[in-house]
Design a protein around this motif. Structure first.
Motif, PDB file in Angstrom:
ATOM      1  N   ASN A   1      54.423  88.647  25.023  1.00  0.00           N
ATOM      2  CA  ASN A   1      53.375  88.193  25.933  1.00  0.00           C
ATOM      3  C   ASN A   1      53.920  87.071  26.830  1.00  0.00           C
ATOM      4  OD1 ASN A   1      51.068  87.305  27.209  1.00  0.00           O
ATOM      5  ND2 ASN A   1      49.882  86.993  25.345  1.00  0.00           N
TER       6      ASN A   1
ATOM      7  N   PRO B   1      45.012  98.061  29.134  1.00  0.00           N
ATOM      8  CA  PRO B   1      45.123  97.492  30.483  1.00  0.00           C
ATOM      9  C   PRO B   1      43.938  97.845  31.376  1.00  0.00           C
ATOM     10  CG  PRO B   1      47.209  98.460  29.805  1.00  0.00           C
ATOM     11  CD  PRO B   1      46.190  98.873  28.772  1.00  0.00           C
TER      12      PRO B   1
ATOM     13  N   ASN C   1      50.491  83.766  22.463  1.00  0.00           N
ATOM     14  CA  ASN C   1      49.968  83.311  23.764  1.00  0.00           C
ATOM     15  C   ASN C   1      50.641  82.064  24.330  1.00  0.00           C
ATOM     16  OD1 ASN C   1      48.271  85.401  23.197  1.00  0.00           O
ATOM     17  ND2 ASN C   1      46.368  84.259  23.406  1.00  0.00           N
TER      18      ASN C   1
ATOM     19  N   GLU D   1      48.432  92.935  20.983  1.00  0.00           N
ATOM     20  CA  GLU D   1      49.405  93.885  21.510  1.00  0.00           C
ATOM     21  C   GLU D   1      49.596  93.684  23.012  1.00  0.00           C
ATOM     22  OE1 GLU D   1      50.026  98.470  20.374  1.00  0.00           O
ATOM     23  OE2 GLU D   1      48.261  98.116  21.640  1.00  0.00           O
ATOM     24  N   THR D   2      50.838  93.449  23.400  1.00  0.00           N
ATOM     25  CA  THR D   2      51.180  93.275  24.803  1.00  0.00           C
ATOM     26  C   THR D   2      52.038  94.428  25.300  1.00  0.00           C
ATOM     27  OG1 THR D   2      51.122  90.871  24.527  1.00  0.00           O
ATOM     28  CG2 THR D   2      52.200  91.707  26.497  1.00  0.00           C
TER      29      THR D   2
ATOM     30  N   SER E   1      51.845  87.593  19.371  1.00  0.00           N
ATOM     31  CA  SER E   1      51.725  88.450  20.563  1.00  0.00           C
ATOM     32  C   SER E   1      53.110  88.705  21.121  1.00  0.00           C
ATOM     33  CB  SER E   1      50.817  87.804  21.616  1.00  0.00           C
ATOM     34  OG  SER E   1      51.334  86.538  22.020  1.00  0.00           O
TER      35      SER E   1
ATOM     36  N   PHE F   1      52.325  85.118  28.822  1.00  0.00           N
ATOM     37  CA  PHE F   1      51.309  84.105  29.117  1.00  0.00           C
ATOM     38  C   PHE F   1      51.862  82.707  28.825  1.00  0.00           C
ATOM     39  CE2 PHE F   1      47.242  81.860  27.963  1.00  0.00           C
ATOM     40  CZ  PHE F   1      46.670  81.916  29.221  1.00  0.00           C
TER      41      PHE F   1
ATOM     42  N   ASN G   1      46.318  96.852  23.182  1.00  0.00           N
ATOM     43  CA  ASN G   1      46.550  96.692  24.610  1.00  0.00           C
ATOM     44  C   ASN G   1      45.795  97.783  25.357  1.00  0.00           C
ATOM     45  OD1 ASN G   1      47.630  95.912  27.074  1.00  0.00           O
ATOM     46  ND2 ASN G   1      49.566  96.983  26.768  1.00  0.00           N
TER      47      ASN G   1
END
Length: 355
Positions: free
Chosen positions: A232, A290, A178, A265-266, A229, A234, A288
């Motif tokens: 990711n 969504p 993250n 999981e991204t 992650s 972010f 993941n």
């Protein structure tokens, strides 16, 4: 779904089921000293029917704090207060790991004692904003950690891990995801170093690997876990060549005999499957999904062997008895995003259980 609700042996700890409460920042700690509160003890004990609880991110040092009202594990007062949390969870039959989270460049000087600024792999500001007591503010350019300061940071993680065991936790999870400090060293977008802590792939992996090593030596591999992650974005992270980077990371940490590897999981399932195959121990997946929280549908990932344990975030926030609700196929309380972060019981300890 017998697998999901069957006991699971995690090192020396027996979990009552394979449902994990994922780490989620809730900003309910004491504002003056970062100690967990009685309200937090109630929150975690309400959710003790999880096979395993992983706490919100807990800063291992003063400079590791990136948000207001988050708890620490770097003072004896914090250790004593966390003991009240772990005692409540254990009395309710639960198991709990502390997530150690150094936010690195994600933070603001107003959250730190006078004279301190956020630190990072390189003097590269994250193009994002953070919550502060006076509202949203831009991230500042962090202080690039010297090699001596990097070694001190590793020691801070190891000390915080010892504090966690002293406070009654069953283990610790290192936050390498993250866009926080460990992830900042992994990603070339935030790590511009040319010394032994950057540049090459080995250099970028080094802080995470050495932190895992130090914590495993401090409290034992079976009490140590890592969350990652891959890919990711972010907190202004950019990564490429994920299979090479994270495949090498998993290979490097395998010798430490960790309690588990936790994947937020991204990207696609193919990378998850690759890392699942590469990791020697227990594999925890936060899948993941969504546009919606992880739900009943994902329980099949335990049945088909994609993961050993399955972690739930938002749905666990709103449903303190989530394992029972998953077993029944619902119904589920609706999470209220307006109360995800706050200072009181609203949207925290007032979500009802079915019974």
């Amino acid at each position: 779904m017998t697998t999901a609700f069957s006991p699971f042996q995690l090192g020396d700890v027996t979990l009552r089921n394979r449902i994990v409460m994922a780490p989620m920042t809730r900003t309910r700690a004491d504002a003056t000293d970062g100690t967990p509160t009685e309200l937090m003890a109630e929150y975690y004990s309400q959710r003790a029917s999880a096979g395993l609880i992983v706490t919100e991110g807990v800063q291992p040092s003063v400079v590791g704090q990136g948000y207001p009202f988050t708890p620490g594990l770097h003072t004896q007062e914090q250790v004593a207060a966390w003991r009240k949390v772990t005692d409540r969870v254990h009395a309710a039959g639960g198991r709990i790991f502390a997530q150690l989270m150094h936010t690195g460049r994600i933070g603001h000087p107003s959250l730190l004692p006078d004279g301190l600024i956020p630190v990072g792999a390189s003097a590269v500001a994250a193009q994002t904003r953070v919550f502060t007591p006076s509202g949203l503010q831009d991230c500042v350019t962090p202080k690039e950690l010297s090699e001596a300061e990097i070694l001190d940071t590793i020691d801070d993680f190891a000390t915080a891990a010892r504090h966690a065991i002293e406070a009654g936790f069953d283990g610790v999870e290192l936050h390498g995801a993250n866009g926080y400090l460990l992830h900042q060293f992994l990603a070339p977008s935030s790590n511009r170093r040319t010394d032994g802590w950057g540049g090459s792939l080995e250099g970028r992996l080094r802080l995470t690997v050495e932190t895992v090593r130090a914590v495993a030596e401090a409290v034992g591999g079976q009490r140590t876990a890592l969350r990652i992650s891959p890919g990711n974005p972010f907190n202004d992270i950019s990564e490429d060549d994920l299979e090479t980077t994270y495949g090498a990371l998993v290979e490097a940490i395998n010798p430490f005999g960790l309690a588990y590897l936790h994947i937020a999981e991204t990207g696609g399932r193919s990378l998850t499957n690759l890392l699942r195959k590469a990791f020697d121990g227990t594999f925890v997946l936060n899948p993941n999904t969504p546009g919606r929280p992880t739900g009943v549908e994902e329980l099949e990932l335990l049945e088909d062997g994609t993961a050993d344990l399955l972690s739930y975030g938002v749905l666990f926030l709103a449903n303190p008895d989530l394992p029972a609700r998953l077993a029944d196929g619902g119904p589920f309380n609706t999470p209220d995003p307006d109360t995800f972060y706050g200072r009181d019981a609203a949207g925290y300890t007032d979500y009802p259980s079915k019974s």
